[in-house]
Design a protein around this motif. Structure first.
Motif, PDB file in Angstrom:
ATOM      1  N   GLY A   1      41.515 -10.933  26.382  1.00  0.00           N
ATOM      2  CA  GLY A   1      42.401 -10.906  27.532  1.00  0.00           C
ATOM      3  C   GLY A   1      43.418  -9.797  27.508  1.00  0.00           C
ATOM      4  O   GLY A   1      44.507  -9.937  28.065  1.00  0.00           O
ATOM      5  N   GLY A   2      43.090  -8.676  26.863  1.00  0.00           N
ATOM      6  CA  GLY A   2      44.039  -7.566  26.799  1.00  0.00           C
ATOM      7  C   GLY A   2      45.066  -7.705  25.705  1.00  0.00           C
ATOM      8  O   GLY A   2      45.974  -6.879  25.593  1.00  0.00           O
ATOM      9  N   ILE A   3      44.960  -8.751  24.859  1.00  0.00           N
ATOM     10  CA  ILE A   3      45.926  -8.987  23.785  1.00  0.00           C
ATOM     11  C   ILE A   3      45.163  -9.148  22.482  1.00  0.00           C
ATOM     12  O   ILE A   3      44.172  -9.863  22.412  1.00  0.00           O
ATOM     13  CB  ILE A   3      46.762 -10.251  24.054  1.00  0.00           C
ATOM     14  CG1 ILE A   3      47.504 -10.141  25.384  1.00  0.00           C
ATOM     15  CG2 ILE A   3      47.754 -10.497  22.934  1.00  0.00           C
ATOM     16  CD1 ILE A   3      48.220 -11.409  25.790  1.00  0.00           C
ATOM     17  N   SER A   4      45.625  -8.485  21.453  1.00  0.00           N
ATOM     18  CA  SER A   4      45.064  -8.680  20.125  1.00  0.00           C
ATOM     19  C   SER A   4      46.203  -8.732  19.125  1.00  0.00           C
ATOM     20  O   SER A   4      47.263  -8.135  19.334  1.00  0.00           O
ATOM     21  CB  SER A   4      44.093  -7.550  19.762  1.00  0.00           C
ATOM     22  OG  SER A   4      44.770  -6.298  19.728  1.00  0.00           O
ATOM     23  N   GLY A   5      45.986  -9.443  18.055  1.00  0.00           N
ATOM     24  CA  GLY A   5      47.041  -9.545  17.054  1.00  0.00           C
ATOM     25  C   GLY A   5      46.615 -10.419  15.910  1.00  0.00           C
ATOM     26  O   GLY A   5      45.527 -11.016  15.900  1.00  0.00           O
ATOM     27  N   ALA A   6      47.455 -10.514  14.918  1.00  0.00           N
ATOM     28  CA  ALA A   6      47.197 -11.352  13.749  1.00  0.00           C
ATOM     29  C   ALA A   6      48.514 -11.662  13.074  1.00  0.00           C
ATOM     30  O   ALA A   6      49.436 -10.842  13.071  1.00  0.00           O
ATOM     31  CB  ALA A   6      46.246 -10.659  12.776  1.00  0.00           C
TER      32      ALA A   6
ATOM     33  N   LEU B   1      43.839 -13.033  16.712  1.00  0.00           N
ATOM     34  CA  LEU B   1      43.725 -13.234  18.157  1.00  0.00           C
ATOM     35  C   LEU B   1      43.162 -11.964  18.768  1.00  0.00           C
ATOM     36  O   LEU B   1      43.577 -10.864  18.430  1.00  0.00           O
ATOM     37  CB  LEU B   1      45.092 -13.542  18.777  1.00  0.00           C
ATOM     38  CG  LEU B   1      45.126 -13.635  20.306  1.00  0.00           C
ATOM     39  CD1 LEU B   1      44.378 -14.881  20.759  1.00  0.00           C
ATOM     40  CD2 LEU B   1      46.552 -13.673  20.806  1.00  0.00           C
ATOM     41  N   ASN B   2      42.195 -12.145  19.672  1.00  0.00           N
ATOM     42  CA  ASN B   2      41.626 -10.977  20.351  1.00  0.00           C
ATOM     43  C   ASN B   2      41.002 -11.448  21.659  1.00  0.00           C
ATOM     44  O   ASN B   2      40.100 -12.275  21.652  1.00  0.00           O
ATOM     45  CB  ASN B   2      40.565 -10.298  19.479  1.00  0.00           C
ATOM     46  CG  ASN B   2      40.165  -8.939  20.022  1.00  0.00           C
ATOM     47  OD1 ASN B   2      40.695  -8.485  21.028  1.00  0.00           O
ATOM     48  ND2 ASN B   2      39.230  -8.289  19.367  1.00  0.00           N
TER      49      ASN B   2
ATOM     50  N   ASN C   1      49.120  -6.221  19.721  1.00  0.00           N
ATOM     51  CA  ASN C   1      48.857  -5.186  20.708  1.00  0.00           C
ATOM     52  C   ASN C   1      48.658  -5.883  22.044  1.00  0.00           C
ATOM     53  O   ASN C   1      47.795  -6.748  22.180  1.00  0.00           O
ATOM     54  CB  ASN C   1      47.599  -4.385  20.345  1.00  0.00           C
ATOM     55  CG  ASN C   1      47.769  -3.609  19.065  1.00  0.00           C
ATOM     56  OD1 ASN C   1      48.330  -2.528  19.044  1.00  0.00           O
ATOM     57  ND2 ASN C   1      47.284  -4.163  17.959  1.00  0.00           N
ATOM     58  N   ILE C   2      49.456  -5.499  23.006  1.00  0.00           N
ATOM     59  CA  ILE C   2      49.361  -6.092  24.340  1.00  0.00           C
ATOM     60  C   ILE C   2      49.282  -4.954  25.332  1.00  0.00           C
ATOM     61  O   ILE C   2      50.201  -4.143  25.431  1.00  0.00           O
ATOM     62  CB  ILE C   2      50.544  -7.038  24.628  1.00  0.00           C
ATOM     63  CG1 ILE C   2      50.519  -7.505  26.090  1.00  0.00           C
ATOM     64  CG2 ILE C   2      51.863  -6.428  24.283  1.00  0.00           C
ATOM     65  CD1 ILE C   2      51.511  -8.606  26.391  1.00  0.00           C
ATOM     66  N   GLY C   3      48.143  -4.885  26.032  1.00  0.00           N
ATOM     67  CA  GLY C   3      47.930  -3.746  26.916  1.00  0.00           C
ATOM     68  C   GLY C   3      47.924  -2.463  26.100  1.00  0.00           C
ATOM     69  O   GLY C   3      47.291  -2.374  25.045  1.00  0.00           O
ATOM     70  N   PRO C   4      48.662  -1.451  26.524  1.00  0.00           N
ATOM     71  CA  PRO C   4      48.678  -0.187  25.793  1.00  0.00           C
ATOM     72  C   PRO C   4      49.685  -0.141  24.655  1.00  0.00           C
ATOM     73  O   PRO C   4      49.759   0.859  23.947  1.00  0.00           O
ATOM     74  CB  PRO C   4      49.073   0.828  26.879  1.00  0.00           C
ATOM     75  CG  PRO C   4      49.930   0.032  27.808  1.00  0.00           C
ATOM     76  CD  PRO C   4      49.376  -1.372  27.808  1.00  0.00           C
ATOM     77  N   LEU C   5      50.502  -1.190  24.467  1.00  0.00           N
ATOM     78  CA  LEU C   5      51.566  -1.152  23.481  1.00  0.00           C
ATOM     79  C   LEU C   5      51.187  -1.932  22.227  1.00  0.00           C
ATOM     80  O   LEU C   5      50.473  -2.925  22.288  1.00  0.00           O
ATOM     81  CB  LEU C   5      52.868  -1.728  24.052  1.00  0.00           C
ATOM     82  CG  LEU C   5      53.486  -0.973  25.219  1.00  0.00           C
ATOM     83  CD1 LEU C   5      54.779  -1.649  25.629  1.00  0.00           C
ATOM     84  CD2 LEU C   5      53.745   0.469  24.857  1.00  0.00           C
TER      85      LEU C   5
END
Length: 742
Positions: free
Chosen positions: A113-118, A110-111, A145-149
């Motif tokens: 809208g300010g959100i990435s992940g797997a 997923l990548n 990763n959501i925003g800066p976290l």
């Protein structure tokens, strides 16, 4: 051979009749029924007031598994919501024993809208046999990763397991969560840091206990020393004013002192007037010098215009001379020409040259006029320059006069003050003498403070560069870090008992970049409260008024229970739960502020020092220049007004809530309507079934008493069959014996 077949057939028929009636084998342990279920929520994050984005919410790895053999109907089911973004599910997957093809490995990136992940898993399967059911989610791992976290998690092989066999039910999860790191730069937008005044930056540096680099620490210390010295100077000046006021009150009734005091006041007024005249003359000099600079630029520009016009005129004269020469040559050729065609061409050439000469003569006249105008401009500019130079000379003379007046006024004031001191001393009295001694001590102290201030000002760094360096440090300053949380949650039940167990450890816990005690999750509970209090204390240093956000860091509480033995229905059960780690830091609005330290420093520099009403005390020229430079720097720094309308980022992060349950019944029973022994109505994580099926699939068909009756009947039928076998055997033997005798 015929007799053996008859014996075997009769025995088999008897046994088949018995087993068709009995529900369990005649020998060995009875087949039990059980249920195992697990729910797990790996990561759930919500952020508010993210710069440039707004609010974000996402979850990672929400899984539920169930295995059951109740009602003689083995069944297994598992669901996985890989990633949730708001209300949208990315990678929702299921596996069911009713659909063997549903077993699979999964992978979802997923990548946007300010959100990435797997998220990925090696196996997601649900299987069932005649007497067992098993749901497995193995080698699950993911990061988000959501925003800066950013946060991650992983589950080892067979990490999520719900299994029921003929002799037990097991629900188990082994997972690793984290780490979770939060820095000041994650919560405080860069634009807010850049709007913070110097004093607020220094307070944050202190609150975060940041160890500055040596050179930066020295620069910061010089600023602190200067501010401290200015505060001390202001306090000492107040002491001096108080002592002088007391002295005036004690001596004002003495006629001699009053007369001399009048002379001092007059001399002070004359000095003040002379100082004002000097300031006015200096302002006139600065204006005159600016006029000189402008007039000189005009002269230079006018001279350049003259040179340019002269060059154009020279070019035109040269072209005119060349045209005249060409005309003369053409006329000479035309005078001796005998060929009409050639003569005609020469005449045309001569006409062209004459036209060029007329044009060039006009251009030469224009160029001569331009040169004359440029020379007039030079004359005017030189006159302006001379006038400006004269104004400078006049201002310098006025300054010299004013300075001479100041020197004379200062000398008169010094003499008057000396006379005043003598008159005051003549008044006598211990109190007067003590005040005189105190005033002298304070003067000496002020002289020393002024020297210190002059030295510190000469060593001050560029404050704008210093602020940039402080912001870079604060942007990367850690608030808290919670390292990997290793968990093991298991519930198990068999025919003897049921139990739940939780294993949990958290390592690498840091607050403000410094490690604190870790260990088991129970041991770190107090540490988490300490982390929350420390982070809240740092945020309190921000310009947020009384709206200090309540920071919460907690969770990792475990609950287990089990049955020591079967209940009246032959049921055992076990449960284990680990509450999620939760970190909550609300978003708060920043308010504009005034940098009191810098404002007071400017006031002290520009007012207290420059207007010291002290005998024998003055500000040196070097210190005066340093004051002007520092005041200019201080006035260019952020004041805090741009903070209004900005907000800190808020976060609500949850890692790793797990609940596991298991129940087992060794001997089937009649299902009580509305009862599900594997469900705790008080646990919201077990509402509904992961599969979407009803919690109670079908009632078990027999009670314990009816099972015993059927078993006894089966044994009786086996015995009857054996008697029939023996009776048949005797009949056969008698027939065989009769055949032999015959």
């Amino acid at each position: 051979m015929s007799r053996r077949k008859t014996l075997i057939g009769t025995f088999v028929a008897s046994c088949m009749a018995a087993f068709m009636v009995a529900p369990f084998p005649a020998a060995g342990a009875p087949v039990g029924a059980g249920k195992a279920s697990t729910k797990i929520n790996l990561v759930d994050i919500k952020l508010d007031s993210v710069p440039g984005i707004g609010s974000l919410r996402a979850a990672l790895g929400i899984a539920a598994s169930e295995a059951t053999t109740e009602n003689n109907d083995p069944f297994a089911h598992i669901t996985l919501d890989a990633i949730r973004v708001g209300d949208q599910i990315v990678g929702g997957q299921t596996a069911s024993s009713d659909d063997p093809a549903s077993s699979k490995s999964v992978s979802f990136p997923l990548n946007g809208g300010g959100i990435s992940g797997a998220v990925s898993a090696a196996e997601m399967s649900a299987t069932a046999t005649d007497d067992s059911a098993r749901a497995v989610l193995s080698a699950l791992s993911g990061a988000i990763n959501i925003g800066p976290l950013g946060m991650g998690t992983s589950i080892a092989d067979n990490g999520v397991l719900s299994e029921v066999t003929p002799d037990h039910a097991t629900s188990r999860v082994g997972a690793t969560f984290g780490p979770l790191e939060v820095g000041l730069g994650d919560l405080l937008p860069r634009e807010a840091m850049e709007a913070l005044p110097l004093s607020a930056l220094l307070e944050l540096i202190d609150g975060l206990d940041i160890e500055l680099p040596v050179d930066l620490a020295e620069q910061v210390q010089k600023i602190r020393d200067l501010l401290s010295t200015l505060d001390e100077l202001e306090s000492v000046v107040a002491e001096l004013d108080s002592a002088q006021e007391q002295l005036r009150e004690l001596t004002q009734d003495d006629p001699a002192v009053a007369a001399v005091q009048a002379v001092v006041d007059s001399a002070q007024a004359a000095l003040n007037d002379a100082v004002s005249d000097l300031a006015a003359a200096q302002a006139e000099l600065a204006a005159a010098q600016s006029e000189v600079t402008a007039a000189q630029a005009d002269v230079d520009q006018a001279n350049a215009a003259v040179a340019s016009a002269q060059s154009v005129m020279d070019q035109k004269n040269a072209a005119l001379a060349a045209a005249a020469a060409a005309k003369a040559a053409t006329e000479s050729q035309l005078a001796v020409c005998g060929d009409p065609a050639v003569c005609s061409a020469l005449q045309a050439q001569l006409d062209t040259i004459n036209a060029q000469i007329v044009t060039l003569q006009s251009e030469v006249v224009a160029a001569q006029q331009a040169v004359a105008a440029a020379q007039d401009a030079v004359t005017a500019a030189e006159a302006d320059l001379a006038a400006a130079n004269q104004a400078v000379a006049d201002a310098q003379a006025a300054i010299a006069t004013a300075q001479a007046t100041i020197d004379a006024a200062q000398a008169a004031l010094d003499a008057a003050r000396a006379d005043l001191e003598t008159a005051i001393a003549n008044v006598g009295g211990d109190v007067v003498q003590q005040l005189l001694d105190l005033i002298e001590q304070i003067r000496t102290q002020i002289d020393s403070l002024l020297e210190t201030i002059e030295t510190l000002m000469a060593q001050l760094p560029d404050l704008s560069v210093l602020i940039d360096e402080l912001i870079s440090l604060l942007d990367g300053a850690p608030l808290m870090k919670i390292g990997e949380i290793v968990t093991f949650v298991e519930a198990i039940a068999d025919s003897r008992n049921g139990q739940g167990s939780v294993g949990c450890s958290a390592g690498g816990i840091e607050v403000l970049g410094r490690p604190v005690a870790g260990g088991s999750c129970e041991q770190v509970a107090g540490t988490l409260r300490q982390v929350a209090a420390t982070v809240q204390g740092v945020l309190a240093d921000l310009p947020i008024g009384n709206a200090v956000p309540t920071v919460t860091v907690g969770g990792l509480d475990s609950t287990t229970n089990g049955s020591g033995g079967p209940d009246a229905d032959g049921m055992t059960s076990g449960m284990a739960r680990l509450t999620a780690l939760q970190v909550q830091i609300p978003s708060v609005a920043l308010s504009d502020m005034v940098d009191q330290a810098v404002a007071e420093a400017i006031a002290t520099l520009t007012e207290t020092i420059e207007s010291l009403p002290l005998e024998g005390i003055g500000v040196s020229e070097v210190l005066g220049d340093a004051i002007d430079q520092v005041v200019a720097q201080l006035e260019s720094l952020p004041t805090g007004e741009a903070l209004s309308g900005l907000r800190t980022m808020g976060m609500d992060a949850v890692l790793g809530g797990i609940t596991s349950r298991a129940s087992f019944q060794a001997v089937p029973r009649e299902q009580t309507p509305g009862r599900d022994p594997g469900t705790d109505d008080g646990d919201p994580t077990t509402e509904g079934s992961p599969s979407g099926e009803p919690q109670n699939r079908a009632p078990l068909p027999f009670t314990g008493s009816s099972t015993s009756l059927v078993a006894a009947l089966a044994l009786w039928l086996v015995a009857a069959g054996m008697l029939l076998v023996f009776a048949g055997d005797r009949t056969v033997r008698r027939r065989e014996h009769a055949d032999i005798q015959m």
